[in-house]
Design an enzyme around this catalytic site. Structure first.
Site: not given
Ligand SMILES: [Zn+2]
Length: 211
Positions: A127, A156
């Site tokens: 991701r 992230r």
């Protein structure tokens, strides 16, 4: 039919929950969604939750449970619901089943999504998110330009492999006792293989639920 979804982060509970709910014609209920709705609508429990949020505190389980009770007293859940993220700990499982019992209802099925850790690390590690418009992407490397706004895609901290392993460990520590508790109470727990094709996973889940 009331179904509680259990499973690690990245197992696809959100996506599958929606698909299963749609097929069964009942709502999918996620804690965050009903919390926001209760605050927005200013329900009694919503106002209680807002007081915690305004102070920057976590909303306690007792208030979340109160919101769940409001949801189950409303006609929208007359035929049941798929609960996503509502039960992560034994106290939450006890709270939910106790509250439903007061309303003369029960959890029909705990549906456990099973995916091995390596697969989850691969999924979650793939991701990235746009640093400008926050659009999430799958399979695009950090540094790629966002298709929507031209911003930079970043990974992230939460989605770094080490952080993912930690999240999975936290999940297992919390959820293993929930699984034991469900079995001890002789409630129905079904484990489904949540790896592979999205459509096939939905069919596997429905086959278990519809028996
Ligand atoms: Zn963007």
């Amino acid at each position: 039919m009331i179904v509680v979804l259990l499973g690690p982060p990245g197992a696809g509970k959100g996506t599958q929950g929606e698909r299963i709910a749609e097929r069964l014609g009942i709502p999918k209920i996620a804690t965050g969604d009903v919390l926001r709705a209760a605050v927005r609508d200013g329900t009694e429990q919503g106002l209680a939750a807002k007081a915690y949020m305004d102070r920057g505190d976590l909303v306690p389980d007792s208030v979340i449970l109160g919101i769940m009770k409001e949801v189950f007293e409303s006609p929208s859940t007359a035929d049941g619901a798929i609960l996503d993220g509502v039960v992560r700990t034994v106290p939450q499982a006890e709270g939910l089943t106790g509250m439903l019992a007061e309303l003369g209802r029960k959890v029909d099925n705990f549906l456990l999504f099973d995916v091995d850790d390596d697969e989850l690390v691969k999924r979650l590690g793939g991701r990235t998110v746009c640093d400008t418009c926050q659009t999430p992407y799958k399979g695009l490397e950090p540094g790629t330009k966002c298709e929507k706004c031209g911003g930079n895609l970043v990974r992230r901290k939460d989605d770094e492999p080490e952080a993912i392993r930690n999240r999975l460990e936290v999940y297992r520590k919390q959820t293993a006792p929930v699984i034991d508790w469900v079995k001890e109470k002789k409630m129905t727990l079904v484990k489904i293989d949540a790896s592979g094709d999205v459509d096939e996973i939905t069919e596997r889940a429905l086959k278990e639920l519809e028996g």
